[in-house]
Design a protein around this motif. Structure first.
Motif, PDB file in Angstrom:
ATOM      1  N   VAL A  24       0.831  -1.205   0.000  1.00 32.10           N
ATOM      2  CA  VAL A  24       0.000   0.000   0.000  1.00 32.10           C
ATOM      3  C   VAL A  24       0.860   1.248   0.000  1.00 32.10           C
ATOM      4  O   VAL A  24       0.546   2.245  -0.634  1.00 32.10           O
TER       5      VAL A  24
ATOM      6  N   SER B 247      -2.823   9.054   2.078  1.00 32.39           N
ATOM      7  CA  SER B 247      -3.834   9.529   1.135  1.00 32.39           C
ATOM      8  C   SER B 247      -5.134   8.760   1.327  1.00 32.39           C
ATOM      9  O   SER B 247      -5.184   7.731   2.006  1.00 32.39           O
ATOM     10  N   VAL B 248      -6.180   9.274   0.703  1.00 38.35           N
ATOM     11  CA  VAL B 248      -7.491   8.625   0.816  1.00 38.35           C
ATOM     12  C   VAL B 248      -7.455   7.226   0.206  1.00 38.35           C
ATOM     13  O   VAL B 248      -7.997   6.268   0.769  1.00 38.35           O
ATOM     14  N   PHE B 249      -6.776   7.104  -0.936  1.00 41.44           N
ATOM     15  CA  PHE B 249      -6.694   5.796  -1.584  1.00 41.44           C
ATOM     16  C   PHE B 249      -5.936   4.798  -0.721  1.00 41.44           C
ATOM     17  O   PHE B 249      -6.317   3.624  -0.639  1.00 41.44           O
ATOM     18  N   SER B 250      -4.868   5.244  -0.061  1.00 42.65           N
ATOM     19  CA  SER B 250      -4.121   4.351   0.831  1.00 42.65           C
ATOM     20  C   SER B 250      -4.974   3.921   2.027  1.00 42.65           C
ATOM     21  O   SER B 250      -4.957   2.751   2.425  1.00 42.65           O
TER      22      SER B 250
ATOM     23  N   ILE C 195      -8.190   3.661   2.132  1.00 47.03           N
ATOM     24  CA  ILE C 195      -9.198   2.712   1.661  1.00 47.03           C
ATOM     25  C   ILE C 195      -8.605   1.320   1.553  1.00 47.03           C
ATOM     26  O   ILE C 195      -9.232   0.315   1.931  1.00 47.03           O
ATOM     27  N   GLN C 196      -7.382   1.226   1.041  1.00 44.70           N
ATOM     28  CA  GLN C 196      -6.735  -0.081   0.928  1.00 44.70           C
ATOM     29  C   GLN C 196      -6.470  -0.688   2.299  1.00 44.70           C
ATOM     30  O   GLN C 196      -6.741  -1.874   2.531  1.00 44.70           O
TER      31      GLN C 196
ATOM     32  N   THR D 128      -9.811  -1.807   3.874  1.00 46.20           N
ATOM     33  CA  THR D 128     -10.352  -3.029   3.260  1.00 46.20           C
ATOM     34  C   THR D 128      -9.616  -4.264   3.741  1.00 46.20           C
ATOM     35  O   THR D 128     -10.231  -5.277   4.118  1.00 46.20           O
TER      36      THR D 128
ATOM     37  N   ARG E   9      -4.096  -3.622  -9.572  1.00 46.25           N
ATOM     38  CA  ARG E   9      -4.374  -3.445  -8.136  1.00 46.25           C
ATOM     39  C   ARG E   9      -5.720  -2.783  -7.890  1.00 46.25           C
ATOM     40  O   ARG E   9      -6.444  -3.156  -6.958  1.00 46.25           O
ATOM     41  N   PHE E  10      -6.076  -1.838  -8.704  1.00 41.53           N
ATOM     42  CA  PHE E  10      -7.356  -1.156  -8.496  1.00 41.53           C
ATOM     43  C   PHE E  10      -8.523  -2.122  -8.678  1.00 41.53           C
ATOM     44  O   PHE E  10      -9.488  -2.104  -7.902  1.00 41.53           O
TER      45      PHE E  10
ATOM     46  N   LEU F  20      -8.648  -4.372  -5.674  1.00 44.87           N
ATOM     47  CA  LEU F  20      -9.224  -3.666  -4.533  1.00 44.87           C
ATOM     48  C   LEU F  20     -10.744  -3.606  -4.645  1.00 44.87           C
ATOM     49  O   LEU F  20     -11.467  -3.758  -3.639  1.00 44.87           O
TER      50      LEU F  20
END
Length: 450
Positions: free
Chosen positions: A218, A223-226, A228-229, A232, A298-299, A302
């Protein structure tokens, strides 16, 4: 009365002079303050349950139709290969062997991830997912072979004395004229259910360490994306670990008798069955994990893992859902309490297998007979005993004791009147028939009209 008034007056004067007022205990104040929070938590969980149910109906059901078609064809192809090569399939090639083998793949998967590889670990994950499907095919293959062998030996009396057959329904013991050992019901039941238990646990033993190792991919940013990962992966780790703990507890505390089959009703209120939820969850988790390992997919990985989150939540929720079963400590054929024998214990085991809690009711009349109360207290499948229970359970009694269903034998239903008509009409009375199937009790008015 005068003394009480004087004492009250003196107390008021005392508090007025000291300028202090009596205060409620802090614990009570905390309880009152926490009450709205509990209501909000229950309301929030109810909202989540509704959202998850809509998710299952709108998205998972269509996916399962495609899923069943694909895996149905794959199952037929693999079964054809096994049947064509039946004489050459080794005895050690069992479902448990495949389960153990695919679990050990976790070590090379983690090593390759730590060395910076991505493609090969992803292929290992897909291979493990295929192995999870293959062990089910192999298990059914060996079950069919065993049935064929038993059918060929059915004329052999010694073979009929085998306790593998009697372990399922009859539990009969046949005299052979010589000393021989007999397994307990608990050991027989655990032997039969061990394959399914170890298969589910090994799935989690493989994928949970992989998710923990994937957190290093990750990155260290916030960040927001990190986030979220991280969220999850951590959510899936917690839910699958909780699911494994629940399965361990259920396996080692299970009774020696399988829960009976049901007909005419379903405990679940969901449109999607539990095994279908598990299949969809398994596919999303494994394929999503494999895609998450590779940077260029990866996206997408996820996204699949996020789709598995509601399924993981629903799987755990169904495992911990409480269901209280109430049985009457009476003779299995009706009337007052008879001898406490294996038939009574088997019925109680079946009742406990249908719920999370078993309550045994003993009337005042039956409480005076022998050691009925102590016998019930000594049984591991019994969670609670209601002494001097009412002879007829009404709706108020069920609600007060938080009882969901009343279970009785066919003989008890015919010869006794244990529940009110209102409880029967609400489908909260279940009857275990002589065929071993549980059905809702029919209303007396309907029975008379028929």
């Amino acid at each position: 009365f005068v003394d009480d008034c004087l004492n009250a007056t003196l107390r008021v004067q005392y508090y007025s002079s000291s300028k202090t007022l009596p205060q409620e205990p802090k614990e009570k104040a905390l309880t009152m303050a926490d009450a709205p929070k509990k209501d909000l938590l229950v309301l929030a969980l109810d909202v989540v349950d509704v959202l998850v149910e809509n998710y299952l109906q709108k998205l998972i059901q269509p996916f399962l139709q495609v899923h069943e078609v694909f895996y149905g064809q794959l199952n037929a192809a693999l079964r054809t290969v096994l049947d064509d090569n039946k004489p050459h399939v080794p005895k050690w090639f069992t479902a448990n062997f495949i389960t153990y083998l695919r679990t050990w793949v976790v070590f090379p998967t983690l090593l390759l991830l730590s060395w910076g590889h991505s493609l090969l670990p992803a292929l290992f994950v897909i291979l493990v997912d295929f192995g999870d499907f293959l062990d089910g095919v192999v298990a059914r293959f060996w079950v069919d072979i065993k049935k064929e062998e038993e059918a060929k030996k059915k004329d052999d009396k010694k073979s009929n004395a085998s306790f593998n057959d009697t372990a399922v329904d009859s539990f009969e013991v046949i005299s052979t004229g010589s000393p021989h050992s007999v397994q307990s019901w608990v050991c027989l039941h655990r032997d039969r259910t061990y394959g399914g238990f170890i298969d589910a646990v090994c799935d989690k033993a493989y994928v949970v360490p992989c998710w923990i190792a994937l957190t290093q991919l990750v990155g260290s940013g916030m960040s927001v994306f990190s986030m979220i990962q991280y969220g999850t992966l951590f959510f899936l780790v917690l839910t699958e670990t909780a699911s494994a703990c629940i399965r361990f507890r259920a396996f080692f505390t299970s009774t020696g008798v399988a829960s009976p089959k049901t007909e005419g009703f379903d405990f679940s209120t969901s449109a999607v069955k539990a095994d279908h939820v598990g299949k969809a969850k398994q596919t999303f988790e494994m394929v999503g994990t494999a895609l998450f390992m590779m940077s260029w997919t990866r996206f997408l990985g996820l996204l699949l893992l996020m789709l598995a989150m509601p399924l993981a939540y629903e799987s755990v929720r169904r495992k911990i859902k409480k269901r209280v079963i109430y049985v009457y400590h009476g003779a299995q054929e009706g009337g007052t309490a008879g001898p406490f024998d294996h038939k009574v214990m088997k019925f109680w085991m079946q009742a406990k297998g249908m719920g999370s809690k078993l309550i045994v009711g003993i009337t005042a009349e039956d409480a005076k007979v022998g050691d009925n109360i102590f016998n019930a207290c000594a049984c591991s499948m019994v969670d609670e005993i209601i002494v001097e229970a009412p002879k007829k359970a009404d709706l108020m009694f069920l609600e007060r004791r938080q009882i969901d269903f009343v279970l009785m034998t066919e003989g008890q239903q015919l010869k006794t009147d244990l529940t009110t008509e209102e409880v029967i009409q609400m489908k909260r009375v279940l009857v275990l028939g002589k065929d071993g199937i549980v059905r809702p009790a029919a209303a007396k008015n309907a029975t008379k009209s028929e």
